[in-house]
Design a protein around this motif. Sequence first.
Motif, mmCIF file in Angstrom:
data_model
loop_
_atom_site.group_PDB
_atom_site.id
_atom_site.type_symbol
_atom_site.label_atom_id
_atom_site.label_comp_id
_atom_site.label_asym_id
_atom_site.label_seq_id
_atom_site.Cartn_x
_atom_site.Cartn_y
_atom_site.Cartn_z
ATOM 1 N N GLU A 95 -12.041 2.474 2.182
ATOM 2 C CA GLU A 95 -12.600 2.945 0.914
ATOM 3 C C GLU A 95 -11.813 4.120 0.331
ATOM 4 N N LYS A 96 -11.173 4.883 1.191
ATOM 5 C CA LYS A 96 -10.363 6.010 0.737
ATOM 6 C C LYS A 96 -9.076 5.525 0.061
ATOM 7 N N ALA A 133 -14.465 3.617 6.081
ATOM 8 C CA ALA A 133 -14.178 4.847 5.330
ATOM 9 C C ALA A 133 -12.699 4.943 4.974
#
Length: 139
Positions: A18-19, A15
Amino acid sequence: MKVYLGEVIHPAAVALLEKNAEVVRPKDHSRKAYLEALKDVDGMVARKVHVGAEEMNQAPRMKIIARHGVGLDSVDLEEATRRGILVTNTPGANRESVAELAITFLLSLARRVPQAQKAMANMPKGDIGISAPSSSSTT
């Protein structure tokens, strides 16, 4: 920025990646898909994959190889240095797991678990020695 991720890592880490970047994954687990996925990446997270000259040739924009693990033996450090690619790792990341495993092995040996397992494996199959109530007994 594009980051190659071809192996399983903690979902929170995925996460975070991906951020902050476009995560590139191979289409399948073949060598061809691995090399193809490296084409336009700026960096990669590597666990078990080998990263040598051939892989670096496929990734001309590569600036960093982040080893998700303790050692660096899966990365050709001389080649990465020659190309100006930064290589990192996570020293001490598995310290707690190694300590737990060492204690587990010590307890296993102290309690003679390997010998007990061998004895159980050599017992006759089918009858494990548990008494069942006979048909003549009353309850």
